[in-house]
Motif scaffolding. Structure first.
Motif, PDB file in Angstrom:
ATOM      1  N   CYS A  38       1.040  -1.288  -0.354  1.00  0.00           N
ATOM      2  CA  CYS A  38      -0.038   0.322   0.201  1.00  0.00           C
ATOM      3  C   CYS A  38       1.021   0.947   0.043  1.00  0.00           C
ATOM      4  O   CYS A  38       1.925   1.206  -0.190  1.00  0.00           O
ATOM      5  CB  CYS A  38      -0.754  -0.117   1.294  1.00  0.00           C
ATOM      6  N   VAL A  47      -4.683   9.799   5.871  1.00  0.00           N
ATOM      7  CA  VAL A  47      -6.042   9.186   6.070  1.00  0.00           C
ATOM      8  C   VAL A  47      -5.935   7.902   4.777  1.00  0.00           C
ATOM      9  O   VAL A  47      -5.636   6.924   5.326  1.00  0.00           O
ATOM     10  CB  VAL A  47      -6.725  10.050   5.724  1.00  0.00           C
ATOM     11  N   ALA A  48      -5.106   8.299   3.577  1.00  0.00           N
ATOM     12  CA  ALA A  48      -5.054   7.571   2.596  1.00  0.00           C
ATOM     13  C   ALA A  48      -4.142   6.364   3.137  1.00  0.00           C
ATOM     14  O   ALA A  48      -4.651   5.767   2.874  1.00  0.00           O
ATOM     15  CB  ALA A  48      -4.684   8.041   1.245  1.00  0.00           C
ATOM     16  N   GLU A  49      -3.037   6.497   3.886  1.00  0.00           N
ATOM     17  CA  GLU A  49      -2.117   5.382   3.802  1.00  0.00           C
ATOM     18  C   GLU A  49      -2.400   4.584   5.211  1.00  0.00           C
ATOM     19  O   GLU A  49      -2.724   3.474   5.157  1.00  0.00           O
ATOM     20  CB  GLU A  49      -1.056   5.877   4.773  1.00  0.00           C
ATOM     21  N   VAL A  50      -3.427   5.478   6.030  1.00  0.00           N
ATOM     22  CA  VAL A  50      -4.061   4.498   7.026  1.00  0.00           C
ATOM     23  C   VAL A  50      -5.489   3.885   6.505  1.00  0.00           C
ATOM     24  O   VAL A  50      -5.621   2.291   7.037  1.00  0.00           O
ATOM     25  CB  VAL A  50      -4.787   5.856   8.028  1.00  0.00           C
ATOM     26  N   THR A  51      -6.235   3.874   5.812  1.00  0.00           N
ATOM     27  CA  THR A  51      -7.632   3.918   4.734  1.00  0.00           C
ATOM     28  C   THR A  51      -6.679   2.272   3.940  1.00  0.00           C
ATOM     29  O   THR A  51      -7.501   1.294   4.756  1.00  0.00           O
ATOM     30  CB  THR A  51      -8.432   4.833   3.982  1.00  0.00           C
ATOM     31  N   ALA A  52      -6.010   2.088   4.024  1.00  0.00           N
ATOM     32  CA  ALA A  52      -5.560   1.424   2.874  1.00  0.00           C
ATOM     33  C   ALA A  52      -4.807   0.224   3.842  1.00  0.00           C
ATOM     34  O   ALA A  52      -4.429  -1.096   3.411  1.00  0.00           O
ATOM     35  CB  ALA A  52      -4.164   1.404   1.766  1.00  0.00           C
ATOM     36  N   TYR A  99      -5.305  -0.737   6.917  1.00  0.00           N
ATOM     37  CA  TYR A  99      -6.820  -0.533   7.394  1.00  0.00           C
ATOM     38  C   TYR A  99      -7.512  -1.887   6.545  1.00  0.00           C
ATOM     39  O   TYR A  99      -7.604  -3.178   7.079  1.00  0.00           O
ATOM     40  CB  TYR A  99      -7.776   0.364   7.583  1.00  0.00           C
ATOM     41  N   SER A 100      -7.707  -1.755   5.568  1.00  0.00           N
ATOM     42  CA  SER A 100      -8.495  -2.767   4.469  1.00  0.00           C
ATOM     43  C   SER A 100      -7.154  -3.575   4.165  1.00  0.00           C
ATOM     44  O   SER A 100      -7.575  -4.944   3.777  1.00  0.00           O
ATOM     45  CB  SER A 100      -8.251  -2.164   3.094  1.00  0.00           C
ATOM     46  N   ARG A 118      -7.267  -6.247   6.840  1.00  0.00           N
ATOM     47  CA  ARG A 118      -8.695  -6.430   7.580  1.00  0.00           C
ATOM     48  C   ARG A 118      -9.207  -7.807   6.524  1.00  0.00           C
ATOM     49  O   ARG A 118     -10.006  -8.426   6.271  1.00  0.00           O
ATOM     50  CB  ARG A 118      -9.914  -5.672   6.654  1.00  0.00           C
TER      51      ARG A 118
END
Length: 521
Positions: A276, A494-499, A501-502, A505
């Motif tokens: 990511c 935010v984009a890195e954290v979201t990536a 997390y995804s 998951r």
């Protein structure tokens, strides 16, 4: 030798003479690892010499304008009376001589400040053009021209000593041209290192490699100080000859890219699985497709370039304010009730650079492990805020506390600065949106560091005015700058954290299925 405007590619490569000589001595092909070692050593020496040549002016200032050493004492009369008695002032002229016109007049300090501003302004502006040219030329030749030119104009400043030149216009023009040639260095060396090292190890390697900045500053200070005994002209001529000499080493030994010397890329260096964040470098190995150099506006549109460039504007504002003003601040701040001499304060201030070296290595290593450049850079900038506060509030208690807090502040201030100007610039210069085009490294590096260099010029300038009234206000400005630098990376964080997390998951979902779901599947 390859064409100046189009580096040789594929089978038409042409190795530098020094590389051919090494191959002749070895009697065997040079390995990829050996090429990488040569690149790191040569580029390290190159940018060390850039900074050594750049540092000389700050060392010679007190010789050109002896009264500048007394400027700070006027604000602290009790220091003067403690040495010479009530109502008396310290006179350094017998130590430093009568100075050098036009800098030994009442406006000498202002004129020297104008030279700094002119140098940094042209350097920042020239950075944009240097990156644009660097992606369209053979970087080895381009870097050589820049180093020889820097050596020439650094030396010409010192020639005024023997030629008895006292025209401010002469010194101004020489400094501006020196700044222009100095701007060729950073885009070129980052582009070359980025060509040879993939993202997987780039953060740590470049964090260690970035120590050349501090080594250059220290080397430049030692050379310039030692040469003052023989006349201040030598303090410019010797570093000027040094950078020109290293420029010749670059011309003889620097392999710009694997393709330029016919080296086979290592698979694990560039073709590791995609993660990511900023994607893996996609340096094209298909020589059948001619790469097109990326335009200036097009480079600005690469995802992540603008946020990191504006972040570096404020990060460099903080870093360069310390570079130009920290020795002055230390010498005019009572530490454990005592004031340090200017020489001792200058030596003590180098610990800020030492902390910066550790911070650069740490930031690079963390960003490699997390595969998250924006999260790492933003975190360091936010940590710099309390570090600045504690250094200003408690640095005066004792020398030990001052050293510890200065080291920590240097680590958090210079860590993201080093990360953004090296690994991040190389990552974005090989972004996936370029579809494998490697001809954007110098342009992207120049955009990011050029924007940061504007902040580097503004920070010390503002500090000169604000510090006359309050150093607390200066540190408040620096804390606000660090906060703004971190905020510019918010969207990327935010984009890195979201990536992340995804990704986490998706890895846990198969194990989270119930036994009945697994049986039904």
């Amino acid at each position: 030798m390859g064409s100046l405007l189009e580096p040789a590619r594929g089978r038409n490569y042409s190795k530098p003479l020094g590389i051919r000589f090494i191959g002749y001595i070895k009697k065997s092909p040079i390995s990829y690892k050996t090429y990488q070692a040569i690149v790191l050593i040569v580029t390290f020496l190159a940018y060390t010499s850039y900074h050594a040549a750049r540092k000389t002016t700050s060392i010679v200032k007190s010789t050109l304008d002896p009264e500048s050493s007394e400027v700070g004492l006027k604000f602290i009369p009790w220091r003067v009376t403690s040495f010479n008695g009530p109502g008396k002032t310290i006179n350094f002229l017998w130590l430093l001589g009568s100075g050098w016109a036009p800098f030994n007049g009442s406006n000498g300090t202002a004129l020297l400040g104008d030279l700094d501003l002119a140098f940094l302004s042209v350097y920042a502006t020239g950075m944009y053009f240097s990156g644009h040219l660097g992606d369209r030329m053979n970087l080895r030749i381009f870097l050589t021209i820049g180093m020889v030119g820097s050596g020439l104009f650094t030396s010409l400043f010192g020639v005024a000593y023997w030629a008895n030149i006292h025209s401010f216009c002469y010194f101004l023009v020489v400094q501006m041209l020196a700044g222009l040639f100095q701007s060729t260095g950073w885009p070129s060396v980052v582009a070359v290192v980025g060509n040879w090292f993939g993202k997987r190890k780039r953060g740590l390697i470049m964090g260690i490699w970035n120590a050349h900045t501090s080594v250059g500053n220290i080397l430049g200070s030692l050379i310039a100080s030692a040469m003052l005994t023989y006349g201040w002209g030598w303090s410019f001529v010797v570093p000027g000859l040094l950078i020109a000499f290293v420029g010749m080493i670059v011309f003889l030994f620097l392999p710009v890219s694997p393709e330029s010397v016919g080296a086979e890329r290592e698979e694990d260096e560039f073709d590791s699985p995609k993660k990511c964040g900023v994607t893996e470098p996609l340096l094209s190995q298909d020589t059948g497709v001619k790469e097109r150099a990326v335009g200036f506006i097009e480079a600005w549109k690469i995802p992540g370039v603008a946020p990191f460039a504006f972040c570096l504007f404020f990060a460099k504002l903080v870093a360069y304010t310390f570079l130009y003003w920290l020795p002055f601040y230390i010498s005019h701040t009572a530490i454990d009730g005592k004031y340090l001499s200017s020489a001792t304060a200058g030596d003590l201030s180098t610990l800020f650079d030492v902390g910066g070296v550790v911070g650069g290595i740490l930031a690079g290593h963390i960003s490699d492990r997390l595969d998250a450049r924006a999260i790492t850079a933003a975190s360091f900038m936010y940590c710099a805020i309390p570090a600045l506060f504690f250094y200003r509030s408690y640095g005066h208690i004792s020398l030990t506390i001052n050293i510890a807090l200065m080291f920590i502040t240097g680590m958090f201030v210079n860590g993201p600065y080093a990360l953004i100007t090296t690994a991040v610039s190389a990552d974005l210069g090989t972004h996936s949106s370029l579809e494998g085009n490697s001809r954007a490294l110098a342009t992207v590096t120049a955009i990011i560091d050029g924007t940061g260099s504007i902040g580097a010029a503004i920070g010390p300038l503002l500090t000169g005015y604000i510090s006359a009234k309050s150093w607390t206000a200066v540190f408040t400005m620096l804390m606000v700058a660090a906060l703004v630098a971190g905020l510019f990376l918010t969207r990327l964080v935010v984009a890195e954290v979201t990536a992340k997390y995804s990704e986490s998951r998706s890895q846990t979902e198969p194990t989270a299925r119930s036994p009945s779901e697994t049986l039904h599947a």
